[in-house]
Design a protein around this motif. Structure first.
Motif, PDB file in Angstrom:
ATOM      1  N   ASP A 119       0.464 -22.778  37.888  1.00  0.00           N
ATOM      2  CA  ASP A 119       0.304 -21.930  36.704  1.00  0.00           C
ATOM      3  C   ASP A 119       1.335 -20.807  36.697  1.00  0.00           C
ATOM      4  OD1 ASP A 119      -1.775 -23.433  35.775  1.00  0.00           O
ATOM      5  OD2 ASP A 119      -3.355 -22.108  36.517  1.00  0.00           O
ATOM      6  N   ALA A 120       1.624 -20.242  37.865  1.00  0.00           N
ATOM      7  CA  ALA A 120       2.632 -19.176  37.943  1.00  0.00           C
ATOM      8  C   ALA A 120       4.010 -19.720  37.561  1.00  0.00           C
ATOM      9  CB  ALA A 120       2.661 -18.594  39.354  1.00  0.00           C
ATOM     10  N   VAL A 121       4.348 -20.895  38.068  1.00  0.00           N
ATOM     11  CA  VAL A 121       5.631 -21.512  37.708  1.00  0.00           C
ATOM     12  C   VAL A 121       5.664 -21.825  36.216  1.00  0.00           C
ATOM     13  CG1 VAL A 121       7.068 -23.572  38.013  1.00  0.00           C
ATOM     14  CG2 VAL A 121       6.038 -22.448  40.014  1.00  0.00           C
ATOM     15  N   GLY A 122       4.546 -22.318  35.690  1.00  0.00           N
ATOM     16  CA  GLY A 122       4.479 -22.642  34.273  1.00  0.00           C
ATOM     17  C   GLY A 122       4.679 -21.428  33.388  1.00  0.00           C
ATOM     18  N   ARG A 123       4.133 -20.294  33.802  1.00  0.00           N
ATOM     19  CA  ARG A 123       4.317 -19.070  33.018  1.00  0.00           C
ATOM     20  C   ARG A 123       5.779 -18.640  33.008  1.00  0.00           C
ATOM     21  NH1 ARG A 123      -0.709 -17.755  35.332  1.00  0.00           N
ATOM     22  NH2 ARG A 123       0.309 -16.683  37.082  1.00  0.00           N
ATOM     23  N   VAL A 124       6.429 -18.711  34.172  1.00  0.00           N
ATOM     24  CA  VAL A 124       7.839 -18.317  34.244  1.00  0.00           C
ATOM     25  C   VAL A 124       8.697 -19.228  33.371  1.00  0.00           C
ATOM     26  CG1 VAL A 124       9.832 -18.104  35.772  1.00  0.00           C
ATOM     27  CG2 VAL A 124       7.582 -17.333  36.545  1.00  0.00           C
TER      28      VAL A 124
ATOM     29  N   GLY B 289       0.473 -34.396  41.233  1.00  0.00           N
ATOM     30  CA  GLY B 289      -0.645 -35.137  41.800  1.00  0.00           C
ATOM     31  C   GLY B 289      -1.966 -34.420  41.722  1.00  0.00           C
ATOM     32  N   LEU B 290      -2.113 -33.475  40.781  1.00  0.00           N
ATOM     33  CA  LEU B 290      -3.371 -32.746  40.617  1.00  0.00           C
ATOM     34  C   LEU B 290      -4.033 -33.125  39.292  1.00  0.00           C
ATOM     35  CD1 LEU B 290      -2.341 -29.128  41.738  1.00  0.00           C
ATOM     36  CD2 LEU B 290      -3.405 -30.923  43.124  1.00  0.00           C
ATOM     37  N   ASN B 291      -5.356 -32.947  39.233  1.00  0.00           N
ATOM     38  CA  ASN B 291      -6.053 -33.160  37.973  1.00  0.00           C
ATOM     39  C   ASN B 291      -5.643 -32.071  36.989  1.00  0.00           C
ATOM     40  OD1 ASN B 291      -7.539 -35.407  38.833  1.00  0.00           O
ATOM     41  ND2 ASN B 291      -9.100 -34.097  39.757  1.00  0.00           N
ATOM     42  N   PRO B 292      -5.196 -32.433  35.800  1.00  0.00           N
ATOM     43  CA  PRO B 292      -4.745 -31.420  34.846  1.00  0.00           C
ATOM     44  C   PRO B 292      -5.911 -30.616  34.295  1.00  0.00           C
ATOM     45  CG  PRO B 292      -4.752 -33.567  33.815  1.00  0.00           C
ATOM     46  CD  PRO B 292      -5.065 -33.795  35.273  1.00  0.00           C
ATOM     47  N   PRO B 293      -5.670 -29.374  33.890  1.00  0.00           N
ATOM     48  CA  PRO B 293      -6.735 -28.575  33.271  1.00  0.00           C
ATOM     49  C   PRO B 293      -7.078 -29.124  31.896  1.00  0.00           C
ATOM     50  CG  PRO B 293      -4.625 -27.438  33.108  1.00  0.00           C
ATOM     51  CD  PRO B 293      -4.392 -28.659  33.969  1.00  0.00           C
ATOM     52  N   ALA B 294      -8.196 -28.654  31.362  1.00  0.00           N
ATOM     53  CA  ALA B 294      -8.593 -29.082  30.022  1.00  0.00           C
ATOM     54  C   ALA B 294      -7.559 -28.608  29.005  1.00  0.00           C
ATOM     55  CB  ALA B 294      -9.971 -28.513  29.675  1.00  0.00           C
TER      56      ALA B 294
ATOM     57  N   VAL C 131       0.782 -28.758  26.834  1.00  0.00           N
ATOM     58  CA  VAL C 131       0.968 -30.156  27.220  1.00  0.00           C
ATOM     59  C   VAL C 131       1.963 -30.268  28.364  1.00  0.00           C
ATOM     60  CG1 VAL C 131       2.767 -30.602  25.486  1.00  0.00           C
ATOM     61  CG2 VAL C 131       1.376 -32.487  26.348  1.00  0.00           C
ATOM     62  N   GLU C 132       2.992 -29.405  28.404  1.00  0.00           N
ATOM     63  CA  GLU C 132       3.950 -29.424  29.518  1.00  0.00           C
ATOM     64  C   GLU C 132       3.277 -28.963  30.808  1.00  0.00           C
ATOM     65  OE1 GLU C 132       8.146 -28.524  27.145  1.00  0.00           O
ATOM     66  OE2 GLU C 132       6.878 -26.854  27.815  1.00  0.00           O
ATOM     67  N   ARG C 133       2.408 -27.962  30.695  1.00  0.00           N
ATOM     68  CA  ARG C 133       1.681 -27.484  31.880  1.00  0.00           C
ATOM     69  C   ARG C 133       0.803 -28.577  32.454  1.00  0.00           C
ATOM     70  NH1 ARG C 133      -3.385 -24.603  31.288  1.00  0.00           N
ATOM     71  NH2 ARG C 133      -4.105 -23.802  33.303  1.00  0.00           N
ATOM     72  N   ARG C 134       0.090 -29.309  31.595  1.00  0.00           N
ATOM     73  CA  ARG C 134      -0.751 -30.400  32.089  1.00  0.00           C
ATOM     74  C   ARG C 134       0.097 -31.524  32.673  1.00  0.00           C
ATOM     75  NH1 ARG C 134      -3.174 -32.598  27.848  1.00  0.00           N
ATOM     76  NH2 ARG C 134      -2.462 -31.184  26.226  1.00  0.00           N
ATOM     77  N   HIS C 135       1.271 -31.764  32.090  1.00  0.00           N
ATOM     78  CA  HIS C 135       2.181 -32.779  32.630  1.00  0.00           C
ATOM     79  C   HIS C 135       2.664 -32.372  34.020  1.00  0.00           C
ATOM     80  CE1 HIS C 135       5.022 -36.047  32.619  1.00  0.00           C
ATOM     81  NE2 HIS C 135       6.041 -35.231  32.756  1.00  0.00           N
ATOM     82  N   LEU C 136       2.910 -31.089  34.211  1.00  0.00           N
ATOM     83  CA  LEU C 136       3.329 -30.599  35.529  1.00  0.00           C
ATOM     84  C   LEU C 136       2.250 -30.869  36.579  1.00  0.00           C
ATOM     85  CD1 LEU C 136       5.343 -29.024  37.305  1.00  0.00           C
ATOM     86  CD2 LEU C 136       4.232 -26.915  36.538  1.00  0.00           C
TER      87      LEU C 136
END
Length: 273
Positions: free
Chosen positions: A59-64, A80-85, A70-75
């Protein structure tokens, strides 16, 4: 790397630094500093190495990197993690005109759209003519299923479908059981329907899908339809419910007649049931 290239130092709150930058956008080291992680670790992340990754760091990397939802969930998936809702992005909030066109195009078959709490956001004319949706009811699909005497009188399949409706609502609630919106609907349903209370206590749970509905309409007789709940990825707070006529009872032709000028005139006059 492609997302780094989109973000300028100024957008990230860094000084321009003057001079020429060989790297478009942010450097790896700058992303690492802004995200609070080590430069080597961040490089390994970009390289897809087998390292331990937490949701908080992603999440910290995604904010930066100013990632969209949708890009955050793709990350998350890449790591290899379950994406957030899914979250509702502000830019996608105003889709009502397009969704209205969608359900109006479904005519002469019933269609409606509801939010995560089963509040009806909009419905087409066929839903009013065939299902009895109208302004004077609560406009909550769960509450009206149990409390609207017109719908309950018309529905031949009410007893069979009631358990499914409650089980699907429990599945919707389970993702966020303390949400005030869900709690308000539950409180009203418990207060107004003993049948709901009985079925809720059975603790059945089902994903939303398809439900067969059989309705005895006062003008055309038996209608057999299959309702299908569809999610809108860009609007995770909404569900489109489309009713498809089944082959039994000449349902498609009856729905077409109800939506015709002659059928609409007939619907204007009170009919028993």
């Amino acid at each position: 790397m492609s997302r780094r290239a989109r973000v300028t130092p100024a957008e990230a709150g860094l000084p321009g630094g003057g001079g020429r930058r060989r790297t478009p956008g942010l450097r790896r080291e700058e992303v690492a500093v802004l995200a609070g992680v080590g430069a080597s670790w961040y490089q390994w992340l970009e390289q897809g190495r087998d390292i331990s990754v937490s949701p908080q760091v992603l999440d910290a990397v995604g904010r930066v990197l100013r990632l969209s939802d949708v890009e955050r969930r793709h990350l998350y998936l890449l790591a290899g993690l379950n994406p957030p809702a899914p979250e509702l992005e502000a830019v996608k909030h105003d889709m009502c005109e397009g969704l209205r066109r969608l359900i109006d195009t479904w005519m002469p078959y019933p269609a409606h759209i509801m939010d995560r709490y089963y509040n009806c956001v909009m419905y087409n004319d066929a839903a009013a003519l065939a299902l009895g949706m109208r302004p004077e009811i609560t406009q909550n699909c769960l509450i009206d299923f149990f409390t609207d005497p017109l719908y309950r009188t018309r529905s031949r399949s009410w007893e069979r479908n009631a358990r499914t409706v409650v089980a699907q609502f429990r599945a919707a609630c389970s993702a966020d059981p303390d949400d005030e919106g869900f709690q308000a609907v539950l409180a009203q349903a418990r207060e107004e329907s003993a049948d709901f209370v009985r079925l809720w206590e059975e603790r059945d749970i089902e994903d939303a899908g398809q439900i067969r509905k059989e309705l005895e309409h006062p003008l055309v007789g038996l209608l057999c339809v299959e309702s299908t709940a569809l999610k809108v990825p860009a609007r995770p707070d909404l569900t489109i419910v489309l009713h498809t006529p089944l082959e039994e009872a000449n349902t498609a032709a009856k729905l077409e007649w109800l939506a015709s000028p002659q059928g609409r005139r007939g619907a204007m006059y009170p009919v028993a049931g």
